[in-house]
Write a protein that holds these residues in place. Sequence first.
Motif, PDB file in Angstrom:
ATOM      1  N   VAL A  40      -6.582  -3.488  -4.124  1.00 13.43           N
ATOM      2  CA  VAL A  40      -6.608  -2.040  -3.887  1.00 13.43           C
ATOM      3  C   VAL A  40      -5.654  -1.625  -2.773  1.00 13.43           C
ATOM      4  O   VAL A  40      -5.349  -2.389  -1.854  1.00 13.43           O
ATOM      5  N   SER A  41      -5.236  -0.351  -2.895  1.00 20.96           N
ATOM      6  CA  SER A  41      -4.435   0.306  -1.863  1.00 20.96           C
ATOM      7  C   SER A  41      -5.369   0.995  -0.882  1.00 20.96           C
ATOM      8  O   SER A  41      -6.570   1.104  -1.127  1.00 20.96           O
ATOM      9  N   ALA A  42      -4.770   1.540   0.155  1.00 23.80           N
ATOM     10  CA  ALA A  42      -5.511   2.418   1.061  1.00 23.80           C
ATOM     11  C   ALA A  42      -5.842   3.702   0.312  1.00 23.80           C
ATOM     12  O   ALA A  42      -5.173   4.075  -0.653  1.00 23.80           O
ATOM     13  N   MET A  43      -6.894   4.399   0.741  1.00 22.18           N
ATOM     14  CA  MET A  43      -7.236   5.691   0.130  1.00 22.18           C
ATOM     15  C   MET A  43      -6.038   6.627   0.314  1.00 22.18           C
ATOM     16  O   MET A  43      -5.328   6.549   1.313  1.00 22.18           O
ATOM     17  N   GLU A  46      -3.907   7.832   3.510  1.00 15.98           N
ATOM     18  CA  GLU A  46      -4.344   7.090   4.697  1.00 15.98           C
ATOM     19  C   GLU A  46      -3.176   6.378   5.398  1.00 15.98           C
ATOM     20  O   GLU A  46      -3.063   6.418   6.622  1.00 15.98           O
ATOM     21  N   THR A  47      -2.310   5.735   4.639  1.00 19.28           N
ATOM     22  CA  THR A  47      -1.182   5.022   5.264  1.00 19.28           C
ATOM     23  C   THR A  47      -0.314   6.010   6.048  1.00 19.28           C
ATOM     24  O   THR A  47       0.067   5.739   7.187  1.00 19.28           O
ATOM     25  N   ASN A  48      -0.045   7.167   5.435  1.00 17.89           N
ATOM     26  CA  ASN A  48       0.755   8.189   6.138  1.00 17.89           C
ATOM     27  C   ASN A  48       0.036   8.677   7.393  1.00 17.89           C
ATOM     28  O   ASN A  48       0.663   8.906   8.427  1.00 17.89           O
ATOM     29  N   GLY A 149       5.902  -3.439   2.763  1.00 13.03           N
ATOM     30  CA  GLY A 149       6.734  -2.278   2.408  1.00 13.03           C
ATOM     31  C   GLY A 149       5.921  -1.289   1.589  1.00 13.03           C
ATOM     32  O   GLY A 149       4.952  -1.670   0.916  1.00 13.03           O
ATOM     33  N   ARG A 150       6.348  -0.004   1.623  1.00  8.03           N
ATOM     34  CA  ARG A 150       5.581   1.035   0.930  1.00  8.03           C
ATOM     35  C   ARG A 150       5.451   0.698  -0.553  1.00  8.03           C
ATOM     36  O   ARG A 150       6.389   0.204  -1.165  1.00  8.03           O
ATOM     37  N   GLY A 151       4.256   0.948  -1.058  1.00  9.85           N
ATOM     38  CA  GLY A 151       3.996   0.618  -2.452  1.00  9.85           C
ATOM     39  C   GLY A 151       3.710  -0.860  -2.668  1.00  9.85           C
ATOM     40  O   GLY A 151       3.622  -1.340  -3.800  1.00  9.85           O
ATOM     41  N   GLY A 152       3.527  -1.609  -1.579  1.00 11.58           N
ATOM     42  CA  GLY A 152       3.445  -3.071  -1.646  1.00 11.58           C
ATOM     43  C   GLY A 152       2.207  -3.636  -2.324  1.00 11.58           C
ATOM     44  O   GLY A 152       2.186  -4.822  -2.657  1.00 11.58           O
ATOM     45  N   SER A 153       1.199  -2.800  -2.561  1.00 10.07           N
ATOM     46  CA  SER A 153       0.004  -3.333  -3.236  1.00 10.07           C
ATOM     47  C   SER A 153       0.330  -3.779  -4.661  1.00 10.07           C
ATOM     48  O   SER A 153      -0.317  -4.691  -5.190  1.00 10.07           O
ATOM     49  N   ASP A 154       1.321  -3.150  -5.269  1.00 10.00           N
ATOM     50  CA  ASP A 154       1.748  -3.596  -6.607  1.00 10.00           C
ATOM     51  C   ASP A 154       2.184  -5.060  -6.541  1.00 10.00           C
ATOM     52  O   ASP A 154       1.861  -5.866  -7.412  1.00 10.00           O
ATOM     53  N   THR A 155       2.925  -5.371  -5.497  1.00  6.56           N
ATOM     54  CA  THR A 155       3.450  -6.729  -5.346  1.00  6.56           C
ATOM     55  C   THR A 155       2.326  -7.722  -5.059  1.00  6.56           C
ATOM     56  O   THR A 155       2.317  -8.838  -5.588  1.00  6.56           O
TER      57      THR A 155
HETATM   58  N1  ASP Z   1      -0.898   1.786   1.180  1.00  8.84           N
HETATM   59  C1  ASP Z   1       0.472   1.363   1.064  1.00  8.84           C
HETATM   60  C2  ASP Z   1       1.384   2.568   0.887  1.00  8.84           C
HETATM   61  O1  ASP Z   1       0.932   3.696   0.920  1.00  8.84           O
HETATM   62  C3  ASP Z   1       0.664   0.349  -0.027  1.00  8.84           C
HETATM   63  C4  ASP Z   1       0.378   0.843  -1.421  1.00  8.84           C
HETATM   64  O2  ASP Z   1      -0.288   1.865  -1.616  1.00  8.84           O
HETATM   65  O3  ASP Z   1       0.812   0.169  -2.358  1.00  8.84           O
HETATM   66  O4  ASP Z   1       2.563   2.406   0.778  1.00  8.84           O
END
Ligand code: ASP
Length: 410
Positions: A40-43, A46-48, A149-155
């Motif tokens: 899972v990613s952050a809600m 939340e990261t921002n 890196g941003r979007g890293g949960s995919d990886t």
């Molecule tokens: N929470 C991280 C982001 O906002 C990672 C992700 O969502 O994949 O970039």
Amino acid sequence: MSLIVQKYGGTSVGTVERIEAVAAKVAAARARGDQVVVVVSAMSGETNRLIALAHEITPTPSPREMDVLVSTGEQVTIALLSIALQKIGCPARSYTGGQVRILTDNVHSKARIQEIDGGRVRADLEAGRVVVVAGFQGTDEDGNITTLGRGGSDTTAVAMAAALEADECQIFTDVDGVYTTDPRVEPKARKLDRITFEEMLEMASLGSKVLQIRSVEFAGKYNVPLRVLSSFEEGEGTLITFEDEDMEKAKVSGIAFSRDEAKLTILGVPDQPGVAYSILGPVSGANIEVDMIIQNIAEDATTDFTFTVHRNDYPQALKILQETAEVLGAREVIGDDSIVKISIVGVGMRSHAGIAATMFEALAEEGINIRMISTSEIKISVVVDEKYLELGVRALHDAFELDRPPEQAA
Ligand code: ASP
Ligand code: ADP
Ligand code: MG
């Protein structure tokens, strides 16, 4: 029995209600007899929010502490999802990246996964539990927390699937698959049933954020069956796959764009060997990635040199270039950070001619000035003014008839 890795992104776990809905989907998969690992990613947001907190203190927080900070977003979600699973009678256990032992290099905020120890996760799966893993993070060999890196949960999801030799990696998000372009910009965008790794890789690297580029690289390299689907509705989603006979035979498969661009030009540089190196050497020395590069033909023993960088790097790149200009005795440095890049992508380009002409004609008809062009085997990118982004994407979508499946297209 299949082993499935499911990843749920920020909006899919954006509220407690959404987390409970995800728990129900996960429990249903387990009830069908599958072993399930959930990443899972952050809600959402939340990261921002965490990044903004640090920036309230200083514009230059230390990368190590930033990773400690932003990795907490995912930690909240794994705990809440596990609690929600347990509440509905589904045994579950959460792990941070470090607890799984996702080993990365030590490049904070853009670390690469080096190794995953699947032992603990496997033991839990054998014991009938769902394993919930925090995306986007790992630890380096000294135990420091790193992020991918941003979007890293995919990886994280794809890497877990590769390490566990999962039968499929399912990326659940807020759209029901990969579209011909971002459906938020072109409502006529069409969902693709399948797309090749090669095309997805280009789309991701040219700005489509539906999948993080490294996740696509990983899936291609380790042959992980990868699917993008909606967490909100049922459906088959989009399968990322190797090219085969009965795939769509489109000239262009999709349109990607990036708003994060800036360009810099140094005018009147003496045209002599080593110029490109003297200009770009200091830029890359500052760890700034350069994307497109154009050098004009010299008419009067001087030349003009233009390149693009990520918009975040613009101020620093401009400063470096101004210093270089003085050293080289160049006439002037100019820059523009209100430009965007639009790209058309398709393996069909290899076998079709005239695609660039169609692209340029469509943009010309809308009065859109092209500032830079770059091509490679399966893509053509143009740089245009920011204000033309939506218009440009829609014009190209129409020109290549992407709203219709290729068999029907003229
Ligand atoms: N929470 C991280 C982001 O906002 C990672 C992700 O969502 O994949 O970039
Ligand atoms: P998540 O939080 O689930 O990781 P992201 O916001 O990272 O979701 O990615 C999903 C978004 O990607 C969609 O909401 C959509 O706006 C955007 N997107 C960009 N290009 C495409 C495309 N070609 N197909 C589908 N979605 C796209
Ligand atoms: Mg994402």
